[in-house]
Design a protein around this motif. Structure first.
Motif, PDB file in Angstrom:
ATOM      1  N   LEU A  74       8.628 -30.403 -17.847  1.00 11.48           N
ATOM      2  CA  LEU A  74       9.360 -29.837 -16.717  1.00 11.48           C
ATOM      3  C   LEU A  74       8.545 -29.879 -15.424  1.00 11.48           C
ATOM      4  O   LEU A  74       9.070 -29.562 -14.363  1.00 11.48           O
ATOM      5  N   GLY A  75       7.272 -30.254 -15.518  1.00 11.51           N
ATOM      6  CA  GLY A  75       6.460 -30.412 -14.320  1.00 11.51           C
ATOM      7  C   GLY A  75       5.364 -29.387 -14.141  1.00 11.51           C
ATOM      8  O   GLY A  75       4.606 -29.461 -13.164  1.00 11.51           O
ATOM      9  N   LEU A  76       5.247 -28.413 -15.035  1.00 18.72           N
ATOM     10  CA  LEU A  76       4.194 -27.403 -14.905  1.00 18.72           C
ATOM     11  C   LEU A  76       2.847 -28.011 -15.306  1.00 18.72           C
ATOM     12  O   LEU A  76       2.714 -28.574 -16.398  1.00 18.72           O
ATOM     13  N   VAL A  77       1.862 -27.895 -14.433  1.00 17.58           N
ATOM     14  CA  VAL A  77       0.522 -28.416 -14.711  1.00 17.58           C
ATOM     15  C   VAL A  77      -0.261 -27.348 -15.468  1.00 17.58           C
ATOM     16  O   VAL A  77      -0.643 -26.323 -14.893  1.00 17.58           O
ATOM     17  N   ILE A  78      -0.475 -27.563 -16.759  1.00 20.12           N
ATOM     18  CA  ILE A  78      -1.190 -26.621 -17.616  1.00 20.12           C
ATOM     19  C   ILE A  78      -2.565 -27.183 -17.921  1.00 20.12           C
ATOM     20  O   ILE A  78      -2.675 -28.283 -18.457  1.00 20.12           O
ATOM     21  N   GLU A  79      -3.594 -26.435 -17.575  1.00 19.74           N
ATOM     22  CA  GLU A  79      -4.959 -26.872 -17.841  1.00 19.74           C
ATOM     23  C   GLU A  79      -5.422 -26.336 -19.192  1.00 19.74           C
ATOM     24  O   GLU A  79      -5.087 -25.219 -19.586  1.00 19.74           O
ATOM     25  N   THR A  80      -6.192 -27.151 -19.875  1.00 31.43           N
ATOM     26  CA  THR A  80      -6.798 -26.762 -21.149  1.00 31.43           C
ATOM     27  C   THR A  80      -8.292 -26.629 -20.929  1.00 31.43           C
ATOM     28  O   THR A  80      -8.948 -27.580 -20.513  1.00 31.43           O
ATOM     29  N   VAL A  81      -8.820 -25.465 -21.195  1.00 34.56           N
ATOM     30  CA  VAL A  81     -10.230 -25.168 -20.925  1.00 34.56           C
ATOM     31  C   VAL A  81     -10.875 -24.659 -22.208  1.00 34.56           C
ATOM     32  O   VAL A  81     -10.305 -23.821 -22.917  1.00 34.56           O
ATOM     33  N   GLU A  82     -12.080 -25.151 -22.482  1.00 35.44           N
ATOM     34  CA  GLU A  82     -12.829 -24.718 -23.662  1.00 35.44           C
ATOM     35  C   GLU A  82     -14.027 -23.897 -23.216  1.00 35.44           C
ATOM     36  O   GLU A  82     -14.824 -24.357 -22.383  1.00 35.44           O
ATOM     37  N   ASN A  83     -14.163 -22.660 -23.724  1.00 33.47           N
ATOM     38  CA  ASN A  83     -15.272 -21.808 -23.310  1.00 33.47           C
ATOM     39  C   ASN A  83     -16.532 -22.129 -24.105  1.00 33.47           C
ATOM     40  O   ASN A  83     -16.547 -23.034 -24.950  1.00 33.47           O
ATOM     41  N   LEU A  84     -17.592 -21.378 -23.823  1.00 33.53           N
ATOM     42  CA  LEU A  84     -18.883 -21.655 -24.458  1.00 33.53           C
ATOM     43  C   LEU A  84     -18.849 -21.431 -25.966  1.00 33.53           C
ATOM     44  O   LEU A  84     -19.654 -22.016 -26.698  1.00 33.53           O
ATOM     45  N   ASP A  85     -17.921 -20.600 -26.430  1.00 36.83           N
ATOM     46  CA  ASP A  85     -17.814 -20.336 -27.865  1.00 36.83           C
ATOM     47  C   ASP A  85     -16.924 -21.353 -28.577  1.00 36.83           C
ATOM     48  O   ASP A  85     -16.710 -21.251 -29.781  1.00 36.83           O
ATOM     49  N   GLY A  86     -16.417 -22.336 -27.819  1.00 37.53           N
ATOM     50  CA  GLY A  86     -15.571 -23.353 -28.421  1.00 37.53           C
ATOM     51  C   GLY A  86     -14.111 -22.970 -28.516  1.00 37.53           C
ATOM     52  O   GLY A  86     -13.307 -23.723 -29.070  1.00 37.53           O
ATOM     53  N   GLU A  87     -13.735 -21.793 -27.984  1.00 36.75           N
ATOM     54  CA  GLU A  87     -12.347 -21.365 -28.028  1.00 36.75           C
ATOM     55  C   GLU A  87     -11.582 -21.997 -26.870  1.00 36.75           C
ATOM     56  O   GLU A  87     -12.039 -21.990 -25.734  1.00 36.75           O
ATOM     57  N   VAL A  88     -10.407 -22.519 -27.164  1.00 35.41           N
ATOM     58  CA  VAL A  88      -9.591 -23.202 -26.161  1.00 35.41           C
ATOM     59  C   VAL A  88      -8.652 -22.209 -25.500  1.00 35.41           C
ATOM     60  O   VAL A  88      -8.032 -21.378 -26.171  1.00 35.41           O
ATOM     61  N   GLY A  89      -8.575 -22.284 -24.165  1.00 39.62           N
ATOM     62  CA  GLY A  89      -7.677 -21.427 -23.405  1.00 39.62           C
ATOM     63  C   GLY A  89      -6.788 -22.245 -22.487  1.00 39.62           C
ATOM     64  O   GLY A  89      -7.054 -23.432 -22.230  1.00 39.62           O
ATOM     65  N   TYR A  90      -5.723 -21.615 -21.971  1.00 40.64           N
ATOM     66  CA  TYR A  90      -4.741 -22.314 -21.154  1.00 40.64           C
ATOM     67  C   TYR A  90      -4.428 -21.487 -19.912  1.00 40.64           C
ATOM     68  O   TYR A  90      -4.374 -20.244 -19.965  1.00 40.64           O
TER      69      TYR A  90
END
Length: 333
Positions: A74-90
Motif C-alpha cells: 500500500l506504500g507504507l515504508v517500514i524499516e527493519t532494524v536489528e538491535n545489539l541483542d539480535g532482536e528485530v524491530g519495526y
C-alpha cells in the motif's frame, strides 16, 4: 472479515507510525487486539492439543508477515532494524512516509505507464499497477491513458536471478545484507557484507551498487555471480548513501568501456560480434581468424573470457596474463 483485516492493518500502521523506536514482534503482538487474540494458545489447542502454544505463535507470525507485506504494498515504508541483542524491530518513520502534492501532465503519465509495462514478474507488475492507481487519485489528468500513448512499444527487462527481489527490498528498506559472491577470476565464492544502494540493468545483466563493509569502499556486484541466499544483517547503514548512484558508469569503467589504451586480439571469423562492434581496426588473417584492435580498460579481461576459445589475446602482455588466470580459475571450477 474484510472490515476486521482493514482495522488490523490500520492499527498496525498507527503503531509503526506512532513509535519513536523500533517495536519488536512481541511488543506489536501485545499492543494490537487482533494479534493478542491470534497469539492465544487455546486457539491452536482445539485442533492440536499437544502444540497449542506453538500453533498460536505460528498463526500470529503468519498474520503479522502478511499484514506487513500488505502495508508495504500500500506504500507504507517500514524499516527493519536489528538491535545489539539480535532482536528485530519495526517502525515507519513519518518523514519517510510523507509525500508532497503530486501533479502529472500527459507526457509524464505516459512515461509512467511505459515504465509500468517493463516488468515481467508478477510481484513487480502488481506494484506498478497499484502505483498508477494511486497516482490517478493524486492528480493524474482525466482522460489520459498512461498505457495507450506508446502502445506500440513493449519494453521488457528480464529478471532471472533469485537475488533480485531480496536485494530490491533491501535497497528500499535500507537494510544491510550478506551474500556469497564469486568473482570471475575466483574458483569459489566468498561472503560479502554490503549496504545496498541501487539496482540497475546494463546490457542485459543486473548489477547492485553499494558499500562493501569488508573493503570499506563502494563496489558493484553482478547478480548472476551471487550464489545462495541473500540474508539481512546489521543495524543500519554505516556509510552515507550518495545522492546519485552511478551504477552504469561504474560498471562501464570495470568493463573496459572507459579506456585510454588499446589491445590487439585474434578473433575467430563469424564470432564475437560485440567485440567487432567495439573494434577500432579489423584485419583478416586467413585460416578463419581476424585481428582486432579494441579499447582496453579495467575489466576487459573478464569480458574476453566470456568468448572462450574464439578469442586469443596478442597484446598487451598483462591483459593476456589476466585472461589466462581467469581461464585457469574457471577450469579448476
Amino acid at each position: 472479515m474484510a472490515i476486521a483485516k482493514a482495522e488490523r492493518l490500520m492499527n498496525l500502521a498507527l503503531c509503526l507510525l506512532g513509535t519513536r523506536r523500533p517495536l519488536s514482534k512481541r511488543e506489536l503482538r501485545d499492543s494490537i487486539e487482533a494479534y493478542v487474540e491470534a497469539a492465544r494458545p487455546d486457539r491452536g489447542a482445539a485442533a492440536r492439543p499437544d502444540r497449542g502454544a506453538a500453533g498460536a505463535d505460528d498463526s500470529f507470525n503468519r498474520m503479522f508477515e502478511r499484514d506487513k507485506d500488505d502495508l508495504r504494498e500500500l506504500g507504507l515504508v517500514i524499516e527493519t532494524v536489528e538491535n545489539l541483542d539480535g532482536e528485530v524491530g519495526y517502525l515507519a518513520r513519518r518523514d519517510s512516509n510523507r509525500l508532497p502534492p503530486i501533479t502529472l501532465d500527459a507526457e509524464e503519465a505516459a512515461a509512467l505507464g511505459l515504465a509500468a509495462k517493463v516488468w515481467q514478474q508478477a510481484r513487480l507488475a502488481g506494484a506498478a499497477s497499484g502505483a498508477l492507481q494511486k497516482l490517478r487519485a493524486a492528480g493524474l489528468p482525466e482522460g489520459v491513458d498512461p498505457y495507450e500513448a506508446h502502445g506500440a512499444l513493449e519494453p521488457r527487462i528480464p529478471v532471472h536471478e533469485a537475488a533480485f527481489e531480496p536485494l530490491m527490498l533491501a535497497c528500499r528498506d535500507r537494510r544491510p545484507v550478506v551474500f556469497d559472491y564469486r568473482k570471475a577470476s575466483a574458483a569459489h565464492p566468498e561472503p560479502r557484507h554490503v549496504e545496498p544502494w541501487a539496482l540497475e540493468c546494463w546490457r542485459g545483466h543486473w548489477y547492485l551498487a553499494g558499500f562493501d563493509r569488508d573493503r570499506g569502499a563502494e563496489r558493484v556486484f553482478r547478480l548472476s555471480r551471487i550464489t545462495g541466499r541473500v540474508r539481512s544483517r546489521g543495524t543500519g547503514f554505516t556509510a552515507p548513501v550518495p545522492d546519485v548512484v552511478t551504477v552504469r558508469e561504474t560498471v562501464a569503467g570495470w568493463a573496459g568501456e572507459i579506456a585510454d589504451r588499446s589491445a590487439r586480439i585474434r578473433l575467430r571469423s563469424g564470432s564475437g560480434y560485440p567485440l567487432r562492434a567495439k573494434a577500432t581496426a579489423v584485419r583478416e588473417l586467413g585460416d578463419g581468424w581476424d585481428e582486432l584492435e579494441i579499447p582496453y580498460g579495467h575489466g576487459l579481461d573478464a569480458w574476453l573470457v566470456e568468448f572462450g576459445p574464439d578469442v586469443v589475446v596478442l597484446e598487451p602482455a598483462e591483459l593476456r596474463a589476466d585472461v589466462l588466470d581467469r581461464l585457469r580459475a574457471v577450469a579448476k571450477g
